[in-house]
Design an enzyme around this catalytic site. Structure first.
Site, PDB file in Angstrom:
ATOM      1  N   GLU A   1       0.828  -1.217   0.000  1.00 36.31           N
ATOM      2  CA  GLU A   1       0.000   0.000   0.000  1.00 36.31           C
ATOM      3  C   GLU A   1       0.857   1.259   0.000  1.00 36.31           C
ATOM      4  O   GLU A   1       0.511   2.254  -0.632  1.00 36.31           O
ATOM      5  CB  GLU A   1      -0.928  -0.025   1.211  1.00 36.31           C
ATOM      6  CG  GLU A   1      -1.968   1.067   1.245  1.00 36.31           C
ATOM      7  CD  GLU A   1      -2.920   0.989   0.065  1.00 36.31           C
ATOM      8  OE1 GLU A   1      -2.692   1.748  -0.904  1.00 36.31           O
ATOM      9  OE2 GLU A   1      -3.882   0.194   0.090  1.00 36.31           O
TER      10      GLU A   1
ATOM     11  N   GLU B   1      14.537  16.794  -3.753  1.00 34.37           N
ATOM     12  CA  GLU B   1      15.892  16.273  -3.566  1.00 34.37           C
ATOM     13  C   GLU B   1      16.915  17.228  -4.166  1.00 34.37           C
ATOM     14  O   GLU B   1      16.579  18.067  -5.008  1.00 34.37           O
ATOM     15  CB  GLU B   1      16.036  14.920  -4.286  1.00 34.37           C
ATOM     16  CG  GLU B   1      15.010  13.885  -3.934  1.00 34.37           C
ATOM     17  CD  GLU B   1      15.291  13.203  -2.602  1.00 34.37           C
ATOM     18  OE1 GLU B   1      16.452  13.256  -2.152  1.00 34.37           O
ATOM     19  OE2 GLU B   1      14.340  12.649  -2.011  1.00 34.37           O
TER      20      GLU B   1
ATOM     21  N   ASP C   1       9.288   9.135 -11.020  1.00 38.78           N
ATOM     22  CA  ASP C   1       8.637   8.634  -9.802  1.00 38.78           C
ATOM     23  C   ASP C   1       7.152   8.373 -10.070  1.00 38.78           C
ATOM     24  O   ASP C   1       6.609   7.331  -9.702  1.00 38.78           O
ATOM     25  CB  ASP C   1       8.822   9.674  -8.682  1.00 38.78           C
ATOM     26  CG  ASP C   1       8.048   9.317  -7.434  1.00 38.78           C
ATOM     27  OD1 ASP C   1       8.465   8.386  -6.736  1.00 38.78           O
ATOM     28  OD2 ASP C   1       7.018   9.960  -7.166  1.00 38.78           O
TER      29      ASP C   1
ATOM     30  N   LYS D   1       4.916   4.615 -10.032  1.00 37.95           N
ATOM     31  CA  LYS D   1       3.657   4.411  -9.315  1.00 37.95           C
ATOM     32  C   LYS D   1       2.539   4.082 -10.295  1.00 37.95           C
ATOM     33  O   LYS D   1       1.718   3.192 -10.062  1.00 37.95           O
ATOM     34  CB  LYS D   1       3.322   5.656  -8.502  1.00 37.95           C
ATOM     35  CG  LYS D   1       4.326   5.922  -7.383  1.00 37.95           C
ATOM     36  CD  LYS D   1       4.154   7.316  -6.798  1.00 37.95           C
ATOM     37  CE  LYS D   1       5.171   7.582  -5.694  1.00 37.95           C
ATOM     38  NZ  LYS D   1       5.203   9.026  -5.323  1.00 37.95           N
TER      39      LYS D   1
END
Lengths: 435, 435
Positions: free
Chosen positions: A132, A193, A204, A208
């Site tokens: 999750e 970052e 990123d 996902k």
């Protein structure tokens, strides 16, 4: 009668790992009440044994090698919070599953690359692989797609999956700042970052999205097939023009079933200002899911942060604690890993939708007519066309198209560029329907 | 090797029941793939056997008495879609649990009244009692509170839980129509019942809220302790004034932990126009959950309708199909029913928050000063005060307070009323924080 505790080993004690250890201690009795047995941290592993993390590790055994930890007969569940799509993360998750441990991971990169392989090992051994925390932090989108929407046919899933990008776009809009200024601020505040490429160029989000795509459409994970465009080219002029047209710009990950396959794309997107997803500001994440039975569901909440991510890890652990060995679990990606269909990629050039096109043109006679005729040649019909900069050397032409194809837009813009009409790089932003 | 099918019996073939039967047939192979075994409708029961519902019942056995159906050894799960907080719904659910069947129900009234008792029977018998469809239709809020948020301490849960009310308020705002006009339209379009009292006076919202409260705070269900105010007193003037102040009016159900207990209240509420929940329009529902670990989570989607509600029922069935007898399940309301704390009611007069107060006053000298002094007497500090209607016989005074208490506002308004300053009933609307 007290049931045996669920014994866990945690590899990785960064922000999330530290938060998981702390929360499991703080919530010990409440979790025991909810799960019918205690969840007890037995082993931990991290790179630096000496660092003070502000948590009590005195009752927990330290193991230097995460693979050794994963194989230990003293634990029932291995929690992987190391990160990285290979190396110790992959080795230890595999070792855990192969030695009969359930796994909980927050590692999107690992699942994006090896998820189907790992799911197969888990399913063959009757083990749970819960993740999750890997997508949208504390938002229960995996549970929703994997369990709540059983039997639903998903037509589209899309979302704001990267808090850094949404933070930057929100501030650019609120304060009229440039991308570079906002990025620098986000870095100073710890929202971005030092090397922000992975976030701002959409990688990123793509990791996902690839996981959501598999869950939504019952196909194998294929992150390398995602069309990718980051937010570094978005200017205050785009954001202002969007606002004037009733749109807001968000970096969306979108997966959509089409006639030729499944589209997976990550790009800056205009969504109607009045839509729910347009109100998702700052580091908050959101996921919208459209299905045949349900219509549209939207989940929004914190997509990152130690405690929010730990909440998802603990929810996964609680699900395991409530179960007992010997019962059959639901498949890791909603359908049995061996039956996941190969990912069939819809070509980006076939994408259908509305487009926002911003052109900076030389102030010459006939420019406007040339542009209009190039659009018409490619059968692109315009919803609106606006021209700015009356007194300037360069004029700005802003067009919003009716539904058309990516190919038509690319061809038209290429022709306009070749016509020598442009004084600057053309800007093209896709428009997405959203309720 | 094919596992044994999960055999279900359905009582109640209204819109939702019919949709469940149809969807289980249409999605047969997909559900089998996801659950590892088929879900098969064996028995049905409804009042009218002759009615054509547009579904194929030829392979399904009809049972006249739902209690007999619930007890039948031919089924593993009893699906209760009869409705009502007693009578055949209660009798059949009880019969099912006492004869070893899992239960899935969409019946909020039943759970609101007898939920804890039924949960206790289910838990003593090691059975599942699933009820995702009972609150907010297809939105997986039960699963989220019961499973995903394990270990989280909830501080507040609130939501738009009634589509009829939200539809009326949305149209009142969009078209400047009166409550009565919108209600009549909603009735004509099938969004409101012929007798709309249950919806518009907040009773439906209260039933749903009472279930969420138990899940959120680990307490017994206590719908009779909910403070209740419907939307029939909301006027276009309120909606317009709210908009001018940056608010939108929604009927919210709110449950909140306070120092003296748990507040449960249902009332028209002003939420900031820029909040996500303010963008939830028409018949859509939404639930926001605030916790210590996660921060704020928001779920929105269709709160009613045959297919959306059937989606939740089927999700519940799939969870049962994926499980196997003999393993221990999580408790029905998140914590074991026998351990649910008695509901400790926080008194409404102690409620703290901002208030919108609209007064219609006689145009006399000193009225404004009298009002202001009554507010000051009760230690209510004002965020804003506006006076309208310069040329009219009556003036409108609109005040927004800083955080104060319900008691202070009630006292102030009572004093102002007794002062004989008002030409019409005063209007008081609570303001709710929302992200």
């Amino acid at each position: 009668m007290a049931a045996a505790p669920l014994r866990i080993g945690i590899a990785g004690l960064g922000t999330v790992g530290t938060s998981v250890v702390r929360m499991l201690a703080d919530k010990k009795s409440e979790l025991e009440r909810q799960c019918g047995r205690p969840i007890t941290t037995i082993l931990v592993s991290a790179r630096d044994r000496t660092r003070d993390r502000g948590i009590d590790l005195s009752q927990i055994q330290w193991v230097d090698d995460p693979v050794e930890l994963a194989r230990s007969p003293e634990i029932d569940v291995f929690v992987e919070l190391i990160g990285g799509d290979n190396g110790p993360a992959m080795a230890s998750v595999k070792a855990a599953l192969e030695s009969g441990k359930h796994v909980v991971t927050a590692n999107k990169a690992l699942l994006s690359k090896h998820g189907v392989e790992l799911a197969q090992i888990a399913e063959e051994n009757g083990l749970l692989l819960n993740y999750e925390a890997a997508v949208a932090g504390g938002i229960p989108v995996i549970k929703t797609l994997r369990e709540a929407l059983a039997g639903n046919q998903v037509s589209r899933v899309f979302g704001i999956l990267n808090g850094t990008c949404n933070y930057i776009l929100t501030r650019m809009e609120a304060e009229g700042m440039s991308f570079q200024e906002c990025l620098a601020d986000a870095q100073r505040l710890g929202y971005a970052e030092a090397d922000p490429t992975f976030d701002i160029e959409g990688h990123d989000t793509a990791h996902k999205l690839s996981i959501l795509t598999s869950l939504a459409f019952g196909c194998q994970i294929s992150a390398q097939d995602i069309y990718l465009e980051g937010i570094s080219n978005i200017t205050p002029a785009d954001i202002k023009a969007a606002a004037n047209l009733g749109y807001r710009i968000k970096l969306l990950g979108v997966a959509q079933r089409t006639e030729t396959g499944i589209e997976q794309r990550v790009h800056p997107t205009m969504v109607p200002t009045s839509s729910v997803i347009a109100q998702v500001h700052g580091v908050t994440n959101a996921v919208a899911i459209e299905t045949d039975m349900l219509g549209e569901l939207l989940l929004s909440g914190p997509g990152a942060g130690g405690n929010a991510t730990a909440s998802a890890v603990i929810g996964d652990l609680a699900d395991i604690a409530k179960s007992r060995p010997g019962f059959q679990h639901g498949p890791v990606f909603g359908r049995p890993a061996r039956e996941l269909a190969p990912y069939q990629r819809a070509r980006m050039r076939s994408h259908e939708g509305g487009y926002f096109i911003r052109l900076t043109v030389h102030d010459r006679l006939g420019v406007f007519a040339s542009i209009a005729s190039r659009m018409a040649e490619n059968e692109i019909s315009l919803e609106s066309i606006v021209q700015h900069g009356d007194a300037a050397e360069y004029k700005t032409v802003i067009m919003v198209t009716h539904e058309t194809t990516e190919l038509a837009v690319r061809n038209a813009v290429e022709r306009i560029t070749n016509d020598g009409l442009l004084a600057d790089k053309p800007q093209v932003i896709r428009i997405e329907r959203a309720a």
